[in-house]
Write an enzyme that holds these catalytic residues in place. Structure first.
Site, mmCIF file in Angstrom:
data_model
loop_
_atom_site.group_PDB
_atom_site.id
_atom_site.type_symbol
_atom_site.label_atom_id
_atom_site.label_comp_id
_atom_site.label_asym_id
_atom_site.label_seq_id
_atom_site.Cartn_x
_atom_site.Cartn_y
_atom_site.Cartn_z
ATOM 1 C CB CYS A 182 -0.929 0.007 1.203
ATOM 2 S SG CYS A 182 -2.012 -1.420 1.260
ATOM 3 C CE LYS A 220 -7.262 -1.911 4.885
ATOM 4 N NZ LYS A 220 -7.040 -1.314 3.568
ATOM 5 C CE LYS A 246 -11.130 -2.856 4.536
ATOM 6 N NZ LYS A 246 -10.238 -2.322 3.563
ATOM 7 C CB SER A 274 -14.474 -9.182 0.393
ATOM 8 O OG SER A 274 -13.193 -9.276 0.998
ATOM 9 C CE1 TYR A 308 -17.522 -5.125 -1.963
ATOM 10 C CE2 TYR A 308 -17.262 -6.070 0.233
ATOM 11 C CZ TYR A 308 -16.735 -5.385 -0.847
ATOM 12 O OH TYR A 308 -15.429 -4.966 -0.806
#
Ligand code: PBG
Length: 327
Positions: free
Chosen positions: A127, A192, A245, A271, A310
């Protein structure tokens, strides 16, 4: 005397009268994966029911979202070319930048959030600026500032840095302010965790690190108090919204941040969480519709104001009473 909690659970009208939390389509941000090319809507194998869209196919999707009452999206881009510095991430004509412009041309009211990170764009999959097996924090900030600015110039409403470099919120705020984008908000992925729950996304975004892992920048999942430290730094640096997250295994964190801070809190129902529900439903082990509602409500109950999920479209259909399990 018997304490009779059951008195208020006697029927559904009574239960909804005393219900402590509500879930609405307005709480959702829907993630969209954008790819290069034309006339493409391709299923994402690791995330059943999710698709890659080429820019020219985005409008139909956004139309459907708006019809369902979902007016916020977060974009992820898959470039054709990756390089050491992830240069497609901050190119004026990168896939995300063009997608933002296209969406904003037709749907001014749709809120477009962009994920600011390098992992989908770098050949090494880390990242940030990566040299000698290390991610260099301060050199990465320069790149993140460029990405954020390119997104703001394209018309993004909210910039969401997900890289977990130190100081990035303040750095990005400065860059945006200097360039006249003081009204563009920052939603920071403040807390995160380094998590196995990102597996299906990494498959989808082809962003698994080629060597090593993300543990030197993403948080250790054994820690809770550290989350408060991370969030408070981000708020000091100018984050307008903070995020936790993943969501489901981290609701204790959401609860403790909500008690301490008065900025809106987002969660990312990631996900792997999506995949668990989907595959258990497919195996006939759970009721998908009920599971979606129960998990999303648990996020609201913990204190989330915003849910990136999602399941946004499915949940919108459930809320409207027209759910069909057709994914
Ligand atoms: C990019 C990014 C990731 C996710 C969102 N932004 C992947 C990662 O950090 O490895 C994960 C989302 C998901 O699993 O649904 N840095």
């Amino acid at each position: 005397m018997i304490h009779r909690g059951r008195r208020l659970r006697r029927n559904s009208v009574l239960r909804s009268l005393v219900r402590e939390n509500s879930l609405s389509v307005e709480d959702f941000i829907y993630p969209i994966f954008v790819i290069e090319g034309e006339d493409k809507k391709e299923p994402i194998p690791s995330m059943e029911g999710q698709f890659y869209y080429s820019i020219d196919r985005l409008n139909d999707e956004i139309k459907e979202l708006v019809h369902l009452g979902i007016n916020s999206v977060i974009l992820f881009g898959l470039p054709d070319k990756k390089d050491e510095l992830g240069s497609e991430a901050y190119s004026e004509n990168g896939v995300v930048q063009r997608a933002v412009r296209r969406i904003k041309e037709e749907f001014k009211q749709v809120l477009v959030v962009t994920d600011v990170c390098l992992c989908e764009y770098t050949s090494h999959g880390h990242c940030g600026f990566f040299k000698e097996e290390k991610v260099n924090n301060d050199k990465t900030l320069e790149l993140l500032g460029k990405i954020a600015l390119s997104h703001a110039k394209a018309g993004a409403d909210i910039i969401a840095p997900s890289d977990m470099m130190d100081g990035r919120v303040g750095f990005i705020r400065n860059v945006l302010d200097k360039e006249g984008f003081e009204d563009i908000a920052i939603m920071s992925y403040s807390v995160k965790f380094s998590s196995a729950f990102y597996g299906p996304f990494r498959e989808a975004a082809k962003s698994t690190p080629q060597s090593g892992d993300r543990k030197s920048y993403q948080m250790d999942f054994c820690n809770g108090r550290e989350a408060i430290k991370e969030a408070s730094w981000d708020i000091e640096e100018g984050a307008d919204i903070i995020m936790v997250k993943p969501a489901m295994s981290y609701l204790d964190i959401v609860y403790s941040l909500k008690e301490r801070f008065n900025v809106p809190i987002a969660v990312y129902n990631v996900s792997g969480e999506y995949a668990m529900v989907k595959s258990a439903a497919k195996a006939g082990l759970i009721d998908e519709e009920k599971m979606i509602m129960e998990t999303l409500y648990s996020m609201k109950r913990a204190g989330a104001d915003i849910i990136i999920t999602y399941f946004a479209k499915d949940a919108a259909r459930i809320i409207r009473g027209e759910y069909h399990d057709n994914n």
